[in-house]
Scaffold this motif. Structure first.
Motif, PDB file in Angstrom:
ATOM      1  N   LYS A  65       0.835  -1.200   0.000  1.00 15.52           N
ATOM      2  CA  LYS A  65       0.000   0.000   0.000  1.00 15.52           C
ATOM      3  C   LYS A  65       0.872   1.253   0.000  1.00 15.52           C
ATOM      4  CE  LYS A  65      -4.234  -1.684   2.191  1.00 15.52           C
ATOM      5  NZ  LYS A  65      -5.126  -1.161   1.129  1.00 15.52           N
ATOM      6  N   LYS A  66       0.347   2.341  -0.545  1.00 10.32           N
ATOM      7  CA  LYS A  66       1.095   3.595  -0.613  1.00 10.32           C
ATOM      8  C   LYS A  66       1.539   4.032   0.788  1.00 10.32           C
ATOM      9  CE  LYS A  66      -3.168   6.355  -0.545  1.00 10.32           C
ATOM     10  NZ  LYS A  66      -3.987   7.339  -1.269  1.00 10.32           N
ATOM     11  N   GLY A  67       2.795   4.434   0.869  1.00  7.79           N
ATOM     12  CA  GLY A  67       3.340   4.898   2.140  1.00  7.79           C
ATOM     13  C   GLY A  67       3.790   3.793   3.074  1.00  7.79           C
ATOM     14  N   ASN A  68       3.483   2.535   2.707  1.00  5.96           N
ATOM     15  CA  ASN A  68       3.836   1.403   3.570  1.00  5.96           C
ATOM     16  C   ASN A  68       5.102   0.709   3.082  1.00  5.96           C
ATOM     17  OD1 ASN A  68       1.488   2.046   4.837  1.00  5.96           O
ATOM     18  ND2 ASN A  68       0.535   0.046   4.665  1.00  5.96           N
ATOM     19  N   ALA A  69       5.629  -0.135   3.960  1.00  5.19           N
ATOM     20  CA  ALA A  69       6.806  -0.938   3.623  1.00  5.19           C
ATOM     21  C   ALA A  69       6.579  -2.376   4.057  1.00  5.19           C
ATOM     22  CB  ALA A  69       8.053  -0.369   4.299  1.00  5.19           C
ATOM     23  N   LYS A  70       7.207  -3.297   3.360  1.00  6.65           N
ATOM     24  CA  LYS A  70       7.128  -4.708   3.715  1.00  6.65           C
ATOM     25  C   LYS A  70       8.515  -5.317   3.729  1.00  6.65           C
ATOM     26  CE  LYS A  70       2.476  -6.166   2.339  1.00  6.65           C
ATOM     27  NZ  LYS A  70       1.683  -7.057   1.450  1.00  6.65           N
ATOM     28  N   THR A  71       8.723  -6.220   4.680  1.00  3.41           N
ATOM     29  CA  THR A  71       9.938  -7.022   4.676  1.00  3.41           C
ATOM     30  C   THR A  71       9.687  -8.233   3.798  1.00  3.41           C
ATOM     31  OG1 THR A  71      10.547  -6.310   6.900  1.00  3.41           O
ATOM     32  CG2 THR A  71      11.571  -8.332   6.072  1.00  3.41           C
TER      33      THR A  71
END
Length: 740
Positions: free
Chosen positions: A687-693
Motif C-alpha cells: 500500500k502507498k506509504g507502507n513498507a514490507k519485509t
C-alpha cells in the motif's frame, strides 16, 4: 448456580469456540485452495489391474491404442470398458469440437469456451499463484468438455524474437519458465485432466521445423532448454509430454533415444506417456523403441499411421516384440486410471465459460499489462479533466481468439479495447474512433490466415483521417501492434518491424496531439525505436483473452496499477539478439546454437549490449524503494537454502505491486558463465506509504552449472554476488555470500 452447571457451561463454551476455530480454518483452506494444490504423482497402484486387462486384449486392440483414430482421440477397447483417450488443444483455451476425420468445425452450440491470455501474457505477470489459477480454470473447462489431455503448456525457450510461437511460449529464461509451468500444471491436473507439456525439446523456431537438425553443447541443453521440462516432470508430475517436430543431433524428436529414453525415462523417471506432435512421426520401429507411445497426425487415413498397420506388419516380421507394445499400453492405461477416465468415480465434473473463469482471465490480463514509458505522467488518464478521447487503430476493434495457424478459441466473450473504454469511461466523455491502419499484404490470397508477406504500402487516407480526429480530442489512444495472422504457428516473422505503416501513423498523430498514449497489442518483441521517440506514454498488452479490453481500460484510467514485467528482451536491433548476432538462425538442414548458454538477457548483459527494454522491465503508477538487503548468513553449504531479505517501500501515491528480482553472479567461476542469472523473484503488493519485509529463498543447488566432463551438476565453492533489481539491467543493491 452449582459447580456442576458451571462445568457444563465451560464445556459448551469450549466446544463452540473449537467449532468456530475449525470453521475458520476450513474457510481459510477453502480460500487458499487455488494456491495450495498438492502435487499428484502418477500412481502405480493400478499396475496389477492393468496387467490383467492387457492379458485380455488382442494384439490389434493394443496397437489401436497407440495411434489416433480421429483428429484428437486414440482408440479405447469398448468390450473391456476402456474409453478413447480424448485430447484438446489449449494454448489459449479449449478448442471447439471438430469432425472426427477432418479439421472442419463441427458447428456445435455447446462448445464455447473462455479465451485465456496467451502464454507470454501469463508469464508477464510473474505471478505463480495466477499460473495455478489459470491452470485450474482451463483444466476445469477441459473436464466440462469431457477431455482427458490438454495439449499445453508450451514451455520452449524464446531463443529468437522472430519465432512464430513466441506468443504461446512463456519466456527467454529457464527459471521463470519453470516457476510458471509447475503451478500451471498442478492447477490443470487438479481437475483430473493431464497436461501434455510441449514441445519436447529444443523446438525454438518454425522455419524448417519439420526437418531442421538442432545442434548445441550438452551444457547449453541442460542449463537453458531442459530445466522447465525437468521441473514439469519431477516437480509437477506432468502426465504426458509431446515430442516435437524437429531433429536433435541427427534424430527426430519423436524417435530420439537420448532425449526420450536416456533423459526423460531413465534420468527423470517419467512414468507417463509421450505423444507425438501432429504428423511428427517418421518411423515405426525406431519411434517405438526410442520412447514414443502414441502417434497423432493430420491425415485421416488412421490405419496407415506408422504405429497402425505398419506396426502390425513389423510385429509379424519380428522387427519388434509384443513386450514393447504391452509396455506402451500399460503407460496409457496407467495415465487413464490416474485421471479416472476408466473408473470415473469421484472424477471432477468441470465447468466452462463461467463468470469465475472470466474473472480469472481478467485478473491475469490486468497483471500482465506492462507500462514501458510514462515520461509526462499522461497515464493514468484523469477522466475528470477531459471531455473527448480519440481511439485509433485496427487493434482497438480486433478480436484475437481465432486466426493464424493452429488452435484458436470459440468464445462468446472477447471485449475489445474500444469496448473496454466505452465500459469504463464516464458517459459524458465523447469517444471518437478512426481505424488508422489496415492489413495490407503483397498477395491476394485472403483465405490464407498466416505467413502472408506484409506489404510496405501505407494507407495514407486512413492516417489522414486519424490525424484529423486526433486534432479534435483532448487525448488520443492508439492501439497498434500485431495480430494472430502476423504472429502464428508454422511461420516465423521476417523482421521486427511494426506492420502496416504503424510507425508513420504514430508519428503523425503524436505531432498533432502530444497527449497521445500508444498501446502495443502483441505477444513477441517488435522494433519500438520510433514509437519510443514519438510518444511519452507506452503500454504493452497481449493477445489477452476474453476480458482483454476491460483490463486494458482499467489500466488506462488508473483503476488498475500496471504490474507486468517483460518476460523477454526487446532489442534495439534484431542483430543485437544472440541467435542473430551469431548468424545462427534459422539455419537450413542444421542450426547450431552458437550463443550457447547466453540466451536472451544473458547475452545482452554479458556482452554489454544495451537493449531498448530489458528482461524483467516494467514501470508502475507508483514508486518503490529497496533497502536493507541481507542474507540470513554469509556462508552456506551446497545443500542449504539461502534466505535473502530486504525492505520494499511504496514511496508513491498509489497502492501497487512490484516484482522484486534476484540475479546471481559468480565472479570466481572457473567456467564461462553469464554476467548474471535469474534465481528468484517475488511479486509483492504494498500500500502507498507502507513498507514490507520481503524474503526470497534460493536453494544453493540453483547456483550449479552442468559439468560436461563429469556429466553432473556442480556448485563451485567460492564467492557469489546476489543482486536485487527491478530488471536484469536495473540492479538496486547486492550482497556477497560464500559457498563452502
Amino acid at each position: 448456580m452449582n459447580k456442576y452447571n458451571v462445568y457444563i457451561i465451560i464445556l459448551i463454551v469450549v466446544f463452540i469456540f473449537s467449532a468456530c476455530q475449525f470453521k475458520k480454518e476450513e474457510k481459510k483452506k477453502s480460500n487458499s485452495y487455488e494456491t495450495t494444490i498438492q502435487t499428484k504423482s502418477i500412481s502405480l497402484k493400478f499396475d496389477s489391474k492393468i496387467d490383467s486387462i492387457i492379458s485380455l486384449m488382442t494384439l490389434e486392440e493394443k496397437v489401436a491404442m497407440l495411434h489416433g483414430n480421429s483428429m484428437f482421440t486414440s482408440s479405447g477397447v469398448e468390450r473391456l470398458g476402456i474409453p478413447e483417450l480424448k485430447m484438446t488443444d489449449g494454448p489459449l483455451g479449449i478448442r471447439e469440437e471438430l469432425h472426427r476425420d477432418s479439421w472442419a468445425a463441427l458447428g456445435s452450440t455447446n462448445d464455447f469456451a473462455t479465451f485465456f491470455p496467451a502464454g507470454g501474457g501469463l508469464s508477464a505477470t510473474w505471478n505463480s499463484e495466477l499460473a495455478e489459477i489459470y491452470g485450474k480454470s482451463i483444466g476445469a473447462e477441459a473436464r466440462a468438455r469431457n477431455k482427458d489431455i490438454l495439449l499445453a503448456p508450451a514451455i520452449n525457450i524464446v531463443r529468437t524474437p522472430l519465432c512464430g510461437r513466441t506468443f504461446e511460449y512463456f519466456s527467454e529464461d529457464p527459471f521463470l519458465n519453470k516457476s510458471m509451468a509447475v503451478p500451471y500444471i498442478k492447477g490443470v491436473q487438479s481437475q483430473d485432466v493431464g497436461v501434455c507439456v510441449k514441445h519436447f525439446a529444443v523446438n525454438n523456431q518454425e522455419t524448417n521445423r519439420g526437418t531442421v537438425d538442432v545442434l548445441m553443447s550438452e551444457r547449453t541443453l541442460r542449463e537453458i532448454y531442459l530445466p522447465a521440462f525437468k521441473a514439469a516432470v519431477i516437480n509437477a508430475n506432468a502426465y504426458t509430454v509431446m515430442g516435437a517436430y524437429n531433429k536433435f543431433r541427427g534424430d527426430y524428436l519423436c524417435e530420439n533415444k537420448y532425449l526420450l529414453n536416456t533423459i526423460l525415462r531413465d534420468e527423470w523417471d517419467f512414468k507417463g506417456i509421450v505423444i507425438s506432435d501432429w504428423a511428427a512421426v517418421h518411423s515405426t520401429v525406431k519411434s517405438l523403441k526410442n520412447g514414443l507411445d502414441i502417434e497423432m497426425g493430420t491425415i485421416t487415413d488412421f490405419d496407415n499411421y506408422y504405429l497402425a498397420k505398419p506396426l502390425l506388419d513389423s510385429l509379424a516380421a519380428g522387427k519388434i516384440d509384443k513386450q514393447t507394445i504391452d509396455k506402451k499400453v500399460k503407460r496409457i492405461l496407467r495415465v487413464m486410471y490416474n485421471l479416472k477416465s476408466i473408473d470415473s468415480t469421484g472424477r471432477a465434473k468441470g465447468s466452462i465459460n463461467t463468470k469465475g473463469h472470466l474473472t480469472n482471465a481478467y485478473k491475469i490480463a490486468s497483471e500482465s499489462i506492462i507500462l514501458l514509458k510514462n515520461s509526462e505522467n499522461i497515464l493514468p488518464i484523469n477522466t475528470s479533466k477531459i471531455n473527448s478521447i480519440t481511439v485509433i487503430g485496427d487493434n482497438a476493434t480486433r478480436k484475437h481468439a481465432a486466426g493464424g495457424f493452429g488452435a484458436g478459441v470459440k468464445t462468446k466473450t472477447e471485449i475489445t479495447p474500444l469496448e473496454g473504454l466505452k465500459n469504463s469511461l464516464p458517459k459524458e466523455i465523447e469517444i471518437n474512433y478512426a481505424q488508422g491502419y489496415k492489413e495490407i499484404y503483397e498477395d491476394d490470397d485472403k483465405s490464407k490466415t498466416y505467413g502472408r508477406k506484409i506489404s510496405n504500402k501505407i494507407d495514407t487516407a486512413l492516417i489522414d483521417e486519424a490525424v484529423q480526429a486526433a486534432k479534435k480530442s483532448d487525448i488520443t489512444v492508439i492501439f497498434a501492434g500485431s495480430n494472430r495472422s502476423v504472429e502464428s504457428e508454422a511461420t516465423d516473422r521476417e523482421n521486427l518491424n511494426l506492420p502496416f505503416g504503424q510507425d508513420e501513423l504514430i508519428k503523425k498523430v503524436t505531432e498533432v496531439n502530444p497527449n497521445t498514449i500508444v498501446v502495443i497489442i502483441a505477444a513477441a518483441p517488435f522494433n519500438l525505436k520510433e514509437v519510443e521517440k514519438s510518444t511519452s506514454a507506452l503500454l504493452w498488452s497481449w493477445f489477452n483473452g476474453s476480458e482483454a479490453g476491460n483490463a486494458l481500460a482499467d489500466v488506462i484510467i488508473g483503476k488498475v496499477n500496471p504490474s507486468g514485467k517483460l518476460p523477454w528482451t526487446i532489442p534495439v536491433n534484431l542483430s543485437d539478439s544472440p541467435a542473430h548476432a551469431t548468424n545462427s538462425f534459422p539455419g537450413s538442414e542444421t542450426v547450431e546454437y552458437k550463443e550457447g548458454i547466453l540466451v536472451g538477457y544473458r547475452w545482452f548483459d554479458t556482452k554489454n549490449i544495451k537493449p531498448l527494454y530489458p528482461f524483467g522491465y516494467g514501470l508502475s503508477y507508483t514508486n518503490f524503494e529497496y533497502s536493507n538487503l541481507k542474507t540470513d548468513k554469509q556462508e552456506y553449504s551446497m545443500d542449504e537454502i539461502i534466505k535473502v531479505e530486504f525492505i520494499l517501500k511504496n514511496t508513491g501515491t498509489k497502492d501497487g505491486k512490484e516484482i522484486a528480482q534476484l540475479y546471481v553472479s559468480a565472479p570466481e567461476s572457473t567456467v564461462v558463465k553469464a554476467t548474471k542469472e535469474l534465481k528468484g523473484f517475488k511479486k509483492v503488493f504494498v500500500k502507498k506509504g507502507n513498507a514490507k519485509t520481503v524474503t526470497i529463498s534460493i536453494p544453493a543447488k540453483e547456483l550449479a552449472y552442468y559439468n560436461e566432463n563429469k556429466k553432473q551438476w556442480v556448485v563451485e565453492p567460492g564467492t557469489y554476488i546476489i543482486k536485487l533489481g527491478t530488471s536484469s539491467k536495473n540492479i538496486k543493491s547486492n550482497v556477497t555470500i560464500n559457498i563452502k
